[in-house]
Design an enzyme around this catalytic site. Sequence first.
Site, PDB file in Angstrom:
ATOM      1  N   TYR A 139      93.444 -21.937 -15.578  1.00  0.00           N
ATOM      2  CA  TYR A 139      92.888 -23.077 -14.553  1.00  0.00           C
ATOM      3  C   TYR A 139      91.953 -24.063 -15.305  1.00  0.00           C
ATOM      4  CZ  TYR A 139      94.166 -20.059 -10.394  1.00  0.00           C
ATOM      5  OH  TYR A 139      94.976 -19.362  -9.593  1.00  0.00           O
ATOM      6  N   ARG A 142      87.943 -22.411 -15.659  1.00  0.00           N
ATOM      7  CA  ARG A 142      87.748 -20.858 -15.768  1.00  0.00           C
ATOM      8  C   ARG A 142      88.610 -20.066 -16.406  1.00  0.00           C
ATOM      9  NH1 ARG A 142      89.629 -22.644 -11.200  1.00  0.00           N
ATOM     10  NH2 ARG A 142      90.747 -21.213  -9.655  1.00  0.00           N
ATOM     11  N   ASP A 319     102.790  -8.664  -6.482  1.00  0.00           N
ATOM     12  CA  ASP A 319     103.634  -9.578  -7.432  1.00  0.00           C
ATOM     13  C   ASP A 319     105.048  -8.973  -7.706  1.00  0.00           C
ATOM     14  OD1 ASP A 319     101.717 -11.617  -8.015  1.00  0.00           O
ATOM     15  OD2 ASP A 319     100.453 -10.267  -9.404  1.00  0.00           O
ATOM     16  N   ASP A 356     100.712 -15.403  -6.262  1.00  0.00           N
ATOM     17  CA  ASP A 356     100.597 -15.752  -7.580  1.00  0.00           C
ATOM     18  C   ASP A 356     101.750 -16.435  -7.809  1.00  0.00           C
ATOM     19  OD1 ASP A 356      99.014 -16.240  -9.996  1.00  0.00           O
ATOM     20  OD2 ASP A 356      98.142 -14.287  -9.910  1.00  0.00           O
ATOM     21  N   LYS A 363      97.432 -18.664  -7.939  1.00  0.00           N
ATOM     22  CA  LYS A 363      97.242 -18.140  -6.998  1.00  0.00           C
ATOM     23  C   LYS A 363      97.276 -19.317  -5.757  1.00  0.00           C
ATOM     24  CE  LYS A 363      94.002 -14.544  -8.284  1.00  0.00           C
ATOM     25  NZ  LYS A 363      93.820 -15.106  -9.564  1.00  0.00           N
TER      26      LYS A 363
HETATM   27  C1  LIG Z   1      92.855 -14.989 -10.292  1.00  0.00           C
HETATM   28  C2  LIG Z   1      92.648 -15.637 -11.617  1.00  0.00           C
HETATM   29  C3  LIG Z   1      91.134 -16.466 -11.997  1.00  0.00           C
HETATM   30  C4  LIG Z   1      90.580 -16.670 -10.845  1.00  0.00           C
HETATM   31  O1  LIG Z   1      90.934 -17.356  -9.691  1.00  0.00           O
HETATM   32  P1  LIG Z   1      89.843 -17.663  -8.486  1.00  0.00           P
HETATM   33  O2  LIG Z   1      90.989 -18.244  -7.453  1.00  0.00           O
HETATM   34  O3  LIG Z   1      89.072 -18.486  -8.914  1.00  0.00           O
HETATM   35  O4  LIG Z   1      89.523 -16.382  -8.106  1.00  0.00           O
HETATM   36  C5  LIG Z   1      91.276 -17.236 -13.164  1.00  0.00           C
HETATM   37  N1  LIG Z   1      92.411 -17.103 -14.169  1.00  0.00           N
HETATM   38  C6  LIG Z   1      93.531 -16.308 -14.026  1.00  0.00           C
HETATM   39  C7  LIG Z   1      94.526 -16.328 -14.860  1.00  0.00           C
HETATM   40  C8  LIG Z   1      93.758 -15.491 -12.710  1.00  0.00           C
HETATM   41  O5  LIG Z   1      94.606 -14.935 -12.566  1.00  0.00           O
END
Ligand SMILES: *Cc1c(COP(=O)(O)O)cnc(C)c1O
Length: 393
Positions: A139, A142, A319, A356, A363
């Site tokens: 993402y 993050r 998954d 996922d 997600k």
């Molecule tokens: C789950 C995940 C996140 C965090 O996702 P949120 O929806 O913000 O909780 C970040 N990076 C990866 C690769 C993930 O699988």
Amino acid sequence: MGNNAVAENQKLTSEAPQQPRVSRRPQDYQQISLYKDVNPLDWEDWHWQLKNRIRSKDDLAQVIKLTPEEEAGIKKASGRLSMAITPYWATLIDPEDPNCPFRRQAVPVVSEFIVGPHEMVDPCAEDRDSPALHLVHRYPDRVLLLATEACAMYCRHCTRRRLVGEHVENNSPGRFDAAIEYIKSNRKIRDVLISGGDPFILEDEEIESLLEKLRSISHIEFLRIGTRVPVTLPHRVTEKLANTLKKYAPIWVSIHFNHPKEITKRCKIACDMLADNGIPLGSQSVLLKGVNDRPYIMKRLVHELLQIRVRPYYIYQCDPVRGTQHFRTPVAVGINIIEKLRGHTSGYAVPTYVIDGPGGGGKIPVGPNYVLSQAKGKYVLRNYKGKIYTYLE
Ligand SMILES: *Cc1c(COP(=O)(O)O)cnc(C)c1O
Ligand code: SF4
């Protein structure tokens, strides 16, 4: 059990298609012959719990009556994701019931060695989206940092079974240098999710050193830790650990809970310790056939989570990872669970059901559809009871 709990249990039982069995397992470890001479101080010591995990068929057979599928499964499950069960978790397993949720999640069965249709080694393509060792960047704002490949207990449904398990791991202090450098040089990253394996398996000093490095990066606003330790080894959550986390606040902790019976008195002590230190808690559950795929079980889980100050966050569709076909439910099962929660109970108790996206889609929320039709300036909606309402813009 208080009167309220009894009434609630009876209500849930009457909603249930089958009478759930009452576990015959005593909660007190001293009543189990294998553990009757264990010193209470040892029992409370998380290092003792880790060292004394059940890893062989013969040890497990002293605690529960094994089925032929389990005996064969334990024999085959050597190497990655081999069996490891904390003594604490072992005391929670119903010795007679092969469908006991504690047992299904911890004891390998032969079905794990069947590769089902559409199953993959790395369904979420995490390895492909890894710009630095131990890091997944999917993402924009993050990242996911895989801090270790070890856990207190190995879950039979683990999505990262390609990595996770007992093996020689690089634990040099510099192993996260490349990941830290990547985060430092990417100012869009404001949130780091530390997961694994289970980060709380690391020693306090290792956790602190990692948190210190991440906190020193000025554009990091938010840290979170994904763990199952409060459920599988609650003794690991010590005052020292809680104080360390508090020092680097804000840190949110997401705990992997799958079944209401996992919320024991001991687990509550661990969650209280975190919550009392100002650490916000969320839950993540994996939808598992025969474990938590009935609405009344999920409802009981989310209600009990709120009582221990854990906010239900996600329910994951299991998954399509190799060897988990026996755990996977149709997507409609998850949607129906949300249908039975939303509106019928506190909004805080309703998690988001997500898939996922295979191949690295991230997600994706799936849930009941409340928008029946949409035309210019007009939405036709239904509520949780199925009544229709028109909203004019
Ligand atoms: C789950 C995940 C996140 C965090 O996702 P949120 O929806 O913000 O909780 C970040 N990076 C990866 C690769 C993930 O699988
Ligand atoms: S705790 Fe998480 S990472 Fe560890 S085995 Fe269970 S699901 Fe996998």
